[in-house]
Design a protein around this motif. Structure first.
Motif, PDB file in Angstrom:
ATOM      1  N   HIS A  98       0.825  -1.218   0.000  1.00 55.19           N
ATOM      2  CA  HIS A  98       0.000   0.000   0.000  1.00 55.19           C
ATOM      3  C   HIS A  98       0.858   1.267   0.000  1.00 55.19           C
ATOM      4  O   HIS A  98       0.471   2.271  -0.603  1.00 55.19           O
ATOM      5  CB  HIS A  98      -0.982  -0.010   1.172  1.00 55.19           C
ATOM      6  CG  HIS A  98      -2.069  -1.021   0.998  1.00 55.19           C
ATOM      7  ND1 HIS A  98      -3.059  -0.909   0.053  1.00 55.19           N
ATOM      8  CD2 HIS A  98      -2.301  -2.195   1.632  1.00 55.19           C
ATOM      9  CE1 HIS A  98      -3.862  -1.948   0.111  1.00 55.19           C
ATOM     10  NE2 HIS A  98      -3.415  -2.751   1.064  1.00 55.19           N
ATOM     11  N   PHE A  99       2.015   1.224   0.640  1.00 56.29           N
ATOM     12  CA  PHE A  99       2.947   2.347   0.614  1.00 56.29           C
ATOM     13  C   PHE A  99       3.406   2.618  -0.824  1.00 56.29           C
ATOM     14  O   PHE A  99       3.325   3.747  -1.310  1.00 56.29           O
ATOM     15  CB  PHE A  99       4.148   2.035   1.522  1.00 56.29           C
ATOM     16  CG  PHE A  99       5.256   3.034   1.475  1.00 56.29           C
ATOM     17  CD1 PHE A  99       5.069   4.340   1.894  1.00 56.29           C
ATOM     18  CD2 PHE A  99       6.518   2.654   1.033  1.00 56.29           C
ATOM     19  CE1 PHE A  99       6.108   5.260   1.866  1.00 56.29           C
ATOM     20  CE2 PHE A  99       7.559   3.566   1.003  1.00 56.29           C
ATOM     21  CZ  PHE A  99       7.357   4.876   1.414  1.00 56.29           C
ATOM     22  N   LEU A 100       3.847   1.591  -1.518  1.00 55.92           N
ATOM     23  CA  LEU A 100       4.300   1.769  -2.903  1.00 55.92           C
ATOM     24  C   LEU A 100       3.144   2.139  -3.821  1.00 55.92           C
ATOM     25  O   LEU A 100       3.311   2.925  -4.760  1.00 55.92           O
ATOM     26  CB  LEU A 100       4.994   0.496  -3.401  1.00 55.92           C
ATOM     27  CG  LEU A 100       6.310   0.161  -2.702  1.00 55.92           C
ATOM     28  CD1 LEU A 100       6.820  -1.199  -3.170  1.00 55.92           C
ATOM     29  CD2 LEU A 100       7.351   1.241  -2.930  1.00 55.92           C
ATOM     30  N   ASP A 101       1.964   1.597  -3.554  1.00 53.79           N
ATOM     31  CA  ASP A 101       0.793   1.928  -4.364  1.00 53.79           C
ATOM     32  C   ASP A 101       0.425   3.412  -4.219  1.00 53.79           C
ATOM     33  O   ASP A 101       0.044   4.058  -5.194  1.00 53.79           O
ATOM     34  CB  ASP A 101      -0.374   1.030  -3.971  1.00 53.79           C
ATOM     35  CG  ASP A 101      -1.466   0.996  -5.015  1.00 53.79           C
ATOM     36  OD1 ASP A 101      -1.150   0.846  -6.210  1.00 53.79           O
ATOM     37  OD2 ASP A 101      -2.645   1.123  -4.628  1.00 53.79           O
ATOM     38  N   GLU A 102       0.542   3.948  -3.006  1.00 53.54           N
ATOM     39  CA  GLU A 102       0.310   5.386  -2.803  1.00 53.54           C
ATOM     40  C   GLU A 102       1.323   6.216  -3.574  1.00 53.54           C
ATOM     41  O   GLU A 102       0.989   7.246  -4.163  1.00 53.54           O
ATOM     42  CB  GLU A 102       0.377   5.746  -1.313  1.00 53.54           C
ATOM     43  CG  GLU A 102      -0.846   5.363  -0.521  1.00 53.54           C
ATOM     44  CD  GLU A 102      -2.093   6.116  -0.943  1.00 53.54           C
ATOM     45  OE1 GLU A 102      -2.026   7.348  -1.156  1.00 53.54           O
ATOM     46  OE2 GLU A 102      -3.152   5.477  -1.060  1.00 53.54           O
ATOM     47  N   LEU A 103       2.579   5.782  -3.566  1.00 55.04           N
ATOM     48  CA  LEU A 103       3.618   6.501  -4.317  1.00 55.04           C
ATOM     49  C   LEU A 103       3.346   6.436  -5.815  1.00 55.04           C
ATOM     50  O   LEU A 103       3.516   7.435  -6.531  1.00 55.04           O
ATOM     51  CB  LEU A 103       4.999   5.921  -4.002  1.00 55.04           C
ATOM     52  CG  LEU A 103       5.471   6.076  -2.560  1.00 55.04           C
ATOM     53  CD1 LEU A 103       6.803   5.354  -2.360  1.00 55.04           C
ATOM     54  CD2 LEU A 103       5.584   7.541  -2.164  1.00 55.04           C
ATOM     55  N   THR A 133       3.042  -5.562  -7.234  1.00 53.42           N
ATOM     56  CA  THR A 133       2.512  -6.914  -7.097  1.00 53.42           C
ATOM     57  C   THR A 133       2.928  -7.522  -5.751  1.00 53.42           C
ATOM     58  O   THR A 133       3.904  -7.089  -5.146  1.00 53.42           O
ATOM     59  CB  THR A 133       3.002  -7.856  -8.229  1.00 53.42           C
ATOM     60  OG1 THR A 133       4.366  -8.209  -7.986  1.00 53.42           O
ATOM     61  CG2 THR A 133       2.849  -7.212  -9.594  1.00 53.42           C
ATOM     62  N   TYR A 134       2.191  -8.510  -5.342  1.00 54.83           N
ATOM     63  CA  TYR A 134       2.551  -9.294  -4.157  1.00 54.83           C
ATOM     64  C   TYR A 134       3.466 -10.465  -4.527  1.00 54.83           C
ATOM     65  O   TYR A 134       3.986 -11.139  -3.648  1.00 54.83           O
ATOM     66  CB  TYR A 134       1.288  -9.862  -3.489  1.00 54.83           C
ATOM     67  CG  TYR A 134       0.598  -8.914  -2.544  1.00 54.83           C
ATOM     68  CD1 TYR A 134       1.106  -8.663  -1.276  1.00 54.83           C
ATOM     69  CD2 TYR A 134      -0.590  -8.284  -2.915  1.00 54.83           C
ATOM     70  CE1 TYR A 134       0.461  -7.814  -0.395  1.00 54.83           C
ATOM     71  CE2 TYR A 134      -1.246  -7.438  -2.039  1.00 54.83           C
ATOM     72  CZ  TYR A 134      -0.713  -7.209  -0.783  1.00 54.83           C
ATOM     73  OH  TYR A 134      -1.358  -6.374   0.089  1.00 54.83           O
ATOM     74  N   SER A 135       3.638 -10.702  -5.814  1.00 56.98           N
ATOM     75  CA  SER A 135       4.407 -11.847  -6.272  1.00 56.98           C
ATOM     76  C   SER A 135       5.825 -11.824  -5.705  1.00 56.98           C
ATOM     77  O   SER A 135       6.578 -10.887  -5.927  1.00 56.98           O
ATOM     78  CB  SER A 135       4.459 -11.844  -7.802  1.00 56.98           C
ATOM     79  OG  SER A 135       5.281 -12.885  -8.269  1.00 56.98           O
ATOM     80  N   ILE A 174       7.566  -5.283  -9.570  1.00 55.94           N
ATOM     81  CA  ILE A 174       6.628  -4.294 -10.120  1.00 55.94           C
ATOM     82  C   ILE A 174       6.281  -4.705 -11.541  1.00 55.94           C
ATOM     83  O   ILE A 174       7.119  -5.217 -12.286  1.00 55.94           O
ATOM     84  CB  ILE A 174       7.208  -2.862 -10.072  1.00 55.94           C
ATOM     85  CG1 ILE A 174       8.594  -2.782 -10.710  1.00 55.94           C
ATOM     86  CG2 ILE A 174       7.235  -2.333  -8.644  1.00 55.94           C
ATOM     87  CD1 ILE A 174       9.185  -1.383 -10.797  1.00 55.94           C
ATOM     88  N   ASP A 175       5.037  -4.488 -11.890  1.00 52.36           N
ATOM     89  CA  ASP A 175       4.527  -4.812 -13.221  1.00 52.36           C
ATOM     90  C   ASP A 175       4.852  -3.648 -14.148  1.00 52.36           C
ATOM     91  O   ASP A 175       4.438  -2.517 -13.898  1.00 52.36           O
ATOM     92  CB  ASP A 175       3.018  -5.047 -13.133  1.00 52.36           C
ATOM     93  CG  ASP A 175       2.406  -5.474 -14.448  1.00 52.36           C
ATOM     94  OD1 ASP A 175       3.150  -5.897 -15.356  1.00 52.36           O
ATOM     95  OD2 ASP A 175       1.176  -5.392 -14.565  1.00 52.36           O
ATOM     96  N   ILE A 176       5.618  -3.936 -15.200  1.00 54.50           N
ATOM     97  CA  ILE A 176       6.010  -2.881 -16.148  1.00 54.50           C
ATOM     98  C   ILE A 176       5.420  -3.119 -17.518  1.00 54.50           C
ATOM     99  O   ILE A 176       4.922  -4.185 -17.803  1.00 54.50           O
ATOM    100  CB  ILE A 176       7.539  -2.718 -16.255  1.00 54.50           C
ATOM    101  CG1 ILE A 176       8.205  -4.050 -16.614  1.00 54.50           C
ATOM    102  CG2 ILE A 176       8.090  -2.185 -14.948  1.00 54.50           C
ATOM    103  CD1 ILE A 176       9.679  -3.945 -16.882  1.00 54.50           C
TER     104      ILE A 176
END
Length: 158
Positions: free
Chosen positions: A81-86, A137-139, A156-158
């Motif tokens: 969630h931290f990275l998703d906010e960023l 991703t959680y992967s 991260i999905d690129i």
């Protein structure tokens, strides 16, 4: 479209942290590996690694700040969630790209983060375009808390 309110940054000096991250090859995606003396530093470095993957970070000036908050139900979801906010900051007007991320509150019992991002709006022409990050991703996500070297791994999905 969502808009993020930027605050002007007028401090004359901001200590730029040492780079403590790397990119690991992963099929069709990229894995961020970040570390620090504390888990808080490793989280900060992971966020900066993601932004540095999107552009050459040395071109980003510290002109504005934005405060964010994230929470989860465990350490992995907190990192997600931290990275998703960023990532949201980069995806919403005015498309902030942070050069420095400072976590001001890091609650590992209730899984909450309050952080300040220092950077400026992304501009094609000024900031070289790196690779677009589509999602976190959680992967194979990992958080390792050890004495002296704390590490996080995120694909991260690129």
């Amino acid at each position: 479209m969502f808009e993020v309110e930027l605050q002007p940054f007028e401090d004359e000096y901001l200590d730029l942290p040492e780079i403590q991250y790397e990119y690991l090859d992963h099929t069709a995606d990229v894995q961020l590996h970040a570390w620090g003396g504390t888990l808080k530093e490793a989280f900060e470095q992971c966020g900066m690694a993601m932004y540095a993957y999107m552009t050459e970070i040395e071109y980003v000036e510290v002109k504005h700040t934005v405060d964010i908050e994230a929470e989860g139900h465990d350490m992995l979801s907190l990192l997600y969630h931290f990275l998703d906010e960023l990532l949201f900051l980069f995806s919403a007007e005015p498309f902030l790209i942070a050069r420095v991320i400072k976590i001001n509150e890091f609650d590992t019992e209730n899984f909450k983060i309050k952080a300040r991002c220092y950077g400026e709006p992304f501009e094609i022409g000024k900031h070289p375009q790196g690779t677009e990050v589509k999602a976190i991703t959680y992967s194979n996500m990992q958080v390792h808390e050890n004495d002296g070297k704390n590490e996080v791994f995120v694909i991260i999905d690129i």
